[in-house]
Design a protein around this motif. Structure first.
Motif, PDB file in Angstrom:
ATOM      1  N   GLU A 131       0.817  -1.094  -0.104  1.00 32.66           N
ATOM      2  CA  GLU A 131      -0.054  -0.287   0.012  1.00 32.66           C
ATOM      3  C   GLU A 131       0.899   1.321  -0.158  1.00 32.66           C
ATOM      4  O   GLU A 131       0.467   2.187  -0.583  1.00 32.66           O
ATOM      5  N   ARG A 155       1.880  -8.399  -5.270  1.00 30.63           N
ATOM      6  CA  ARG A 155       1.054  -9.194  -4.191  1.00 30.63           C
ATOM      7  C   ARG A 155       0.688 -10.454  -4.598  1.00 30.63           C
ATOM      8  O   ARG A 155       0.698 -11.487  -4.048  1.00 30.63           O
TER       9      ARG A 155
ATOM     10  N   LEU B 122      -8.970 -10.750  -1.908  1.00 25.88           N
ATOM     11  CA  LEU B 122      -8.394 -10.016  -0.791  1.00 25.88           C
ATOM     12  C   LEU B 122      -7.184  -8.926  -1.618  1.00 25.88           C
ATOM     13  O   LEU B 122      -6.424  -9.756  -2.294  1.00 25.88           O
ATOM     14  N   GLY B 124      -5.300  -6.362   0.004  1.00 24.48           N
ATOM     15  CA  GLY B 124      -4.301  -5.495   0.935  1.00 24.48           C
ATOM     16  C   GLY B 124      -3.226  -6.404   1.446  1.00 24.48           C
ATOM     17  O   GLY B 124      -3.273  -7.359   1.348  1.00 24.48           O
ATOM     18  N   THR B 125      -2.321  -5.717   1.841  1.00 26.52           N
ATOM     19  CA  THR B 125      -0.973  -6.180   2.385  1.00 26.52           C
ATOM     20  C   THR B 125      -1.112  -6.363   4.029  1.00 26.52           C
ATOM     21  O   THR B 125      -0.290  -6.886   4.860  1.00 26.52           O
ATOM     22  N   GLU B 130      -6.747  -3.717   3.943  1.00 25.59           N
ATOM     23  CA  GLU B 130      -7.810  -4.618   3.265  1.00 25.59           C
ATOM     24  C   GLU B 130      -9.122  -3.982   3.662  1.00 25.59           C
ATOM     25  O   GLU B 130      -9.972  -3.980   2.709  1.00 25.59           O
ATOM     26  N   PHE B 133      -9.741  -0.599   1.911  1.00 26.74           N
ATOM     27  CA  PHE B 133      -9.711  -0.502   0.480  1.00 26.74           C
ATOM     28  C   PHE B 133     -11.011   0.018  -0.134  1.00 26.74           C
ATOM     29  O   PHE B 133     -11.013   0.860  -1.033  1.00 26.74           O
ATOM     30  N   GLU B 166      -0.637  -9.918   7.421  1.00 26.20           N
ATOM     31  CA  GLU B 166      -0.917  -9.873   6.113  1.00 26.20           C
ATOM     32  C   GLU B 166      -2.173 -10.731   5.952  1.00 26.20           C
ATOM     33  O   GLU B 166      -2.133 -12.104   6.543  1.00 26.20           O
ATOM     34  N   PRO B 167      -3.119 -10.485   5.101  1.00 25.36           N
ATOM     35  CA  PRO B 167      -4.098 -11.370   4.892  1.00 25.36           C
ATOM     36  C   PRO B 167      -3.951 -12.602   4.429  1.00 25.36           C
ATOM     37  O   PRO B 167      -4.416 -13.775   4.676  1.00 25.36           O
ATOM     38  N   LYS B 175     -10.056 -15.414   6.628  1.00 21.08           N
ATOM     39  CA  LYS B 175      -9.872 -14.428   5.296  1.00 21.08           C
ATOM     40  C   LYS B 175     -11.242 -14.296   4.957  1.00 21.08           C
ATOM     41  O   LYS B 175     -11.667 -13.089   4.502  1.00 21.08           O
ATOM     42  N   VAL B 179     -12.996 -10.531   4.275  1.00 25.38           N
ATOM     43  CA  VAL B 179     -13.483 -10.077   2.832  1.00 25.38           C
ATOM     44  C   VAL B 179     -14.921  -9.506   3.403  1.00 25.38           C
ATOM     45  O   VAL B 179     -15.350  -8.326   2.869  1.00 25.38           O
ATOM     46  N   GLY B 182     -14.482  -6.204   4.910  1.00 25.36           N
ATOM     47  CA  GLY B 182     -13.988  -5.233   3.748  1.00 25.36           C
ATOM     48  C   GLY B 182     -15.109  -4.620   2.948  1.00 25.36           C
ATOM     49  O   GLY B 182     -15.294  -3.601   2.688  1.00 25.36           O
TER      50      GLY B 182
END
Lengths: 260, 642
Positions: A131, A155, B122, B124-125, B130, B133, B166-167, B175, B179, B182
């Motif tokens: 990001e 990613r 997913l 995002g990092t 996430e 977003f 991290e997702p 996960k 989602v 999100g």
């Protein structure tokens, strides 16, 4: 913390920098590494980059890439002498093949130059999340669509590797033996591995693009950036230092330092 | 309120869709629907859908696997026809807008959609990135995103999650909930969910569903049935006006295969052959056994049991709490199938106590696990995914392996066929260390069905795909043909033998993968979530087949599953894993009789079990063991054959 991602989540001073400042810092290292031929000079940015990488928790990343760095120096010793003139003491004499001191120094310098890029690049990805990278690029004026594509590629790579591992296990469990037979047989047997990996990736990309739209992603319209903030004082300090380093390095070089 | 109740959030008229761009679309008014092309995707998936989703409702859509449910959902946010090209006709009105003429990203402001395959949703990092977003895409000011993140994570039951994680490194269930968070952070008016709990453990499912129920405006009294301790009030402390302004989506539309979770909805729609076959208030639809059967939707277990016990349709209970009242009202007295004491010692699974009569005759030890340890390398040092596990599994046994997402079930199971070698301890198969076998030698005996079929499908046709395993193990000629045909028949794919596996629906692909293992004729099958993506009929058929193989050939079965219904019906023995350690190992019926233990392991008993426990409590029978199947429940109520 996936085993395949390079970003290491720490709270080091470099992690706290704005991605743009980190980029300035790494760029200064690159310039410093690229400017000098003399390995003794190029060693300075390399050492700085390496120590910084270790300090921010990137030792594991370095270890992963260390075979490449080692290969760089070994192969470099063979290849680079072809690009310069012999000079100085002869260090190695194998009849038709000789290696002079100047050639060795040159090869070392060039290898260090590339190593600065590797280690400096590692320093950047170790301290900059996806990001941040996307945000930083966007703030530097790069079109968002492009920023997002870069971020996504970075990613997807770990995801791709993970899928490949699972596919291998699934097919092995079904009796696929990849260890026996000749090259052709092995290639033929790689079909059950490659097809699922690529099909999964394809399917993922397809769902992903649907999911992106469903989440309101649109390169054409305005968006906000969560967690973005103007450059802080420390960011400016780093940018200024990076600038001074670049100027100093170029100045030294023009004054004749660091050449062979 | 009246305005809300009478309004229609989504209206579909004569919607016809085929993934084939050059398809000749069927006439939506032609009711004779026999024109189905067996290759699935060439034919129209939607064949004239007319439906209304009432504003303010929690609507559930059910139907057979491959029957067009996901396709239908995709018309609700414009993915069809804006994004997915194909042949489309009809009208779709969503929240007053013409969805066929609106871009997906525009509709995203009002319509939040959680698609099926959570892995590829997913972006995002980190957990924070996430959830941020979606709001970012809607250009929500960064300052307001903080609250949205807090609220959305709380809703999804992920408040405790380290937000910097991290997702990609989260468990499947985490996960899936991420989602959801999100999408919830975008605060849509219409929330669309495509099997949002397919990979969630029972407690994750409960949390997510109670969140959905709460989002649906708290109008659903039945949500209490699942809404247990960890209720998180999303706006319980100081919030900005932005946060308080959002009380959840007005309308929720959900597709699911899990009947017990569908019962939470107040409005139900059944799909059959690309058309709506039944729609109306959930109570009416879910007690209409004929309509459910026709659409291949499971009949709610309590409806089935009380129907068998002779309760009239109008009074059939949907939830365990209702079951007690209905039994009392109709003078049905509960007789438990067994009592503690007559099912053998608590530590041993009693074979005769399981309705499917699986695992009756146990042979020699098949697997012996001794202090098995397996650790993953992480940035912060090794983490033990399997921690000192000791187990013995006997030939002919059916064992369910249950536990939270991330409790180490899959990691442990992969030791059984040598995909993982223990860091410490022993895993023996048939008296020999698994690591001493070659991969193909152990693979021939121990079939392993992976969670995601896409990780193994590669051939051009379904038949070739199924042939792959047996061929690797040296089977050819007539024997091969016979095995393949039999396997295909078992999973109901004979007609699709020449189809391209990649063109099939997820449920169909899953069945191809299953057939691929069945055709190798293994002595042991390890299933990782065997029934995800299968509809009620297929799941039943599949599990019955497994049970039959177990009874007739002594097949040993180890099944990782979150489906407590499957556990109750087919597995006499259950092993509960927690943080890589065995937290319970013993009789399934005993486990389900013990409310405290279930709570401690965050397991949600299936309705049949829950209802019989409540009935026993009402009669004050402390030593009663619960019914594990509809038949047992009906028998205990004095109905059926008993």
């Amino acid at each position: 913390m996936s085993a395949t991602s390079l970003y290491v989540d720490r709270a080091s001073p470099i992690h706290r920098l704005d991605p743009r400042s980190t980029l300035a810092l790494v760029t200064a290292l690159f310039v410093a590494g690229y400017t000098f031929d003399d390995p003794r000079y190029a060693a300075v940015p390399l050492t700085v980059a390496f120590l910084a990488l270790v300090a921010v928790g990137g030792w594991r990343n370095f270890r992963r890439l260390s075979p490449i760095v080692a290969a760089l120096f070994v192969v470099g010793l063979v290849v680079w002498p072809a690009f310069t003139q012999p000079g100085g003491r002869v260090l190695l004499d194998l009849g038709p093949i000789t290696l002079s001191q100047r050639e060795v120094l040159f090869a070392l310098g060039r290898s260090e130059r590339i190593a600065v890029f590797v280690v400096g690049g590692l320093l950047f990805v170790t301290t900059t999340s996806n990001e941040e990278l996307v945000r930083g690029m966007r703030q530097l004026g790069v079109p968002y669509a492009f920023c997002f594509a870069v971020g996504t590629a970075l990613r997807l790579f770990p995801t791709f590797l993970e899928a490949a591992t699972t596919v291998k296990q699934a097919q092995e469990a079904r009796g696929l033996d990849l260890t026996e037979g000749g090259v052709i047989a092995r290639l033929r047997r790689s079909v059950p591995l490659l097809v699922p990996v690529f099909m999964t990736a394809f399917r993922n990309v397809n769902t992903q693009s649907m999911a992106l739209e469903a989440r309101g992603f649109d390169t054409r319209s305005e968006r906000s950036f969560y967690g973005s903030s103007p450059l802080a004082a420390r960011d400016w300090v780093v940018v200024v230092v990076a600038f001074i380093v670049v100027v100093a390095v170029v100045g030294l070089r023009l004054a004749g330092f660091g050449t062979l | 309120m009246t305005d809300r109740d009478e309004g229609v959030a989504t209206r579909l008229r004569d919607v016809v869709f085929s993934y084939d761009r050059e398809a000749s679309l069927p006439d939506p008014n032609e009711t004779d629907s026999d024109a189905t092309d067996s290759a699935g995707r060439d034919a129209a998936v939607l064949r004239g859908v007319d439906l209304d989703v009432p504003t303010g409702s929690f609507t559930v859509i059910m139907g057979a696997s491959g029957g067009g449910k996901s396709t239908l959902l995709r018309t609700l946010n414009g993915l069809i026809p804006d994004f997915i090209t194909g042949s489309f006709a009809g009208e779709v009105e969503v929240l007053g807008r013409d969805a066929t003429a609106t871009r997906v990203s525009e509709l995203a402001t009002d319509v939040g959609m959680v698609l099926q395959d959570y892995e590829s949703q997913l972006f995002g990092t980190s957990v924070t990135a996430e959830v941020a977003f979606g709001p970012e895409n809607l250009a929500v000011p960064p300052a307001a995103i903080d609250d949205r993140i807090d609220d959305a994570l709380a809703l999804a039951g992920l408040s405790d999650l380290d937000r910097r994680r991290e997702p990609a490194a989260l468990s499947g269930g985490q996960k899936q909930r991420l989602v959801f968070a999100g999408v919830a952070a975008m605060r849509p008016d219409l929330l669309v969910l495509d099997e949002p709990t397919s990979d969630l453990d029972p407690s994750g499912t409960r949390r997510l569903l109670s969140a959905v129920g709460r989002l649906a405006g708290g109008r659903l009294d039945r949500v209490d049935a699942v809404d247990q301790p960890e209720t998180v009030a999303p706006d319980d402390d100081d919030r900005t006006a932005d946060a308080v302004a959002w009380a959840g989506p007005e309308t929720v539309v959900m597709v699911t295969h899990k009947i017990e979770e569908a019962l939470l909805a107040d409005h139900a729609i059944l799909l059959e052959d690309g058309r709506v076959s039944r729609a109306g208030p959930a109570r009416e639809v879910f007690t209409d056994t004929a309509a459910l059967r026709a659409s291949r939707v499971a009949i709610p277990p309590l409806v089935a049991a009380f129907d068998e016990a002779g309760v009239p349709t109008a009074d059939l209970p949907l939830t365990p709490a209702e079951a007690v009242d209905v039994a009392a009202a109709h003078g049905l007295s509960w007789t438990p199938p067994a009592y503690i004491g007559d099912d053998g010692p608590a530590t041993e699974a009693s074979a005769t106590s399981v309705p499917a009569e699986t695992g009756e005759t146990l042979g020699d030890p098949c697997f012996e696990l001794e202090n098995v340890v397996f650790a993953y390398e992480t940035d912060r040092g090794p983490k033990r995914a399997v921690d000192e596990v000791s187990l013995t599994i006997r030939t002919g046994e059916v064992v369910a392996l249950v536990g939270h997402n991330g409790s180490g079930k899959t990691t442990l199971a992969k030791h059984l066929n040598g995909l993982h070698a223990p860091d410490a301890g022993h895993v023996r198969y048939d008296g020999r260390e698994v690591t001493d076998y070659s991969m193909s030698a152990i693979g021939r005996d121990v079939g392993y069905v992976f969670q995601n079929p896409d990780h193994q499908l590669f051939a051009d046709t379904v038949r070739e795909e199924v042939e792959f395993g047996p061929q690797n193990f040296g089977i050819s000629g007539e024997a091969l043909d016979q095995r393949v045909s039999q396997a295909l028949e078992t999973v109901e794919l004979t007609e699709l033998a020449d189809a391209d596996p990649f063109a099939l629906s997820r449920g169909q692909r899953q069945r191809v993968a299953l057939a691929g293992i069945l055709a190798t004729d293994p002595a042991v099958i390890v299933f990782d979530e065997p029934t995800t993506g299968l509809d009620a009929t297929q799941r039943d058929r599949f599990m019955r087949l497994v049970a039959e193989l177990n009874r007739t050939t002594g097949l040993t079965v180890v099944a990782i599953t979150h489906s407590m219904e499957t556990v109750a019906r087919y597995a006499p023995r259950t092993v509960v894993l927690e943080d890589g350690q065995v937290a319970y190992d013993g009789s399934t019926r005993r486990l389900f009789a013990d409310r405290d233990r279930l709570d401690a392991h965050a397991l949600q008993p299936p309705h049949v079990v829950d209802a019989s426990n409540r009935l026993a409590a009402a009669r004050d029978l402390p030593n009663a063991l619960p019914a594990l199947s509809v038949t047992e429940l009906a028998a205990g109520l004095g109905g059926g054959d008993a």
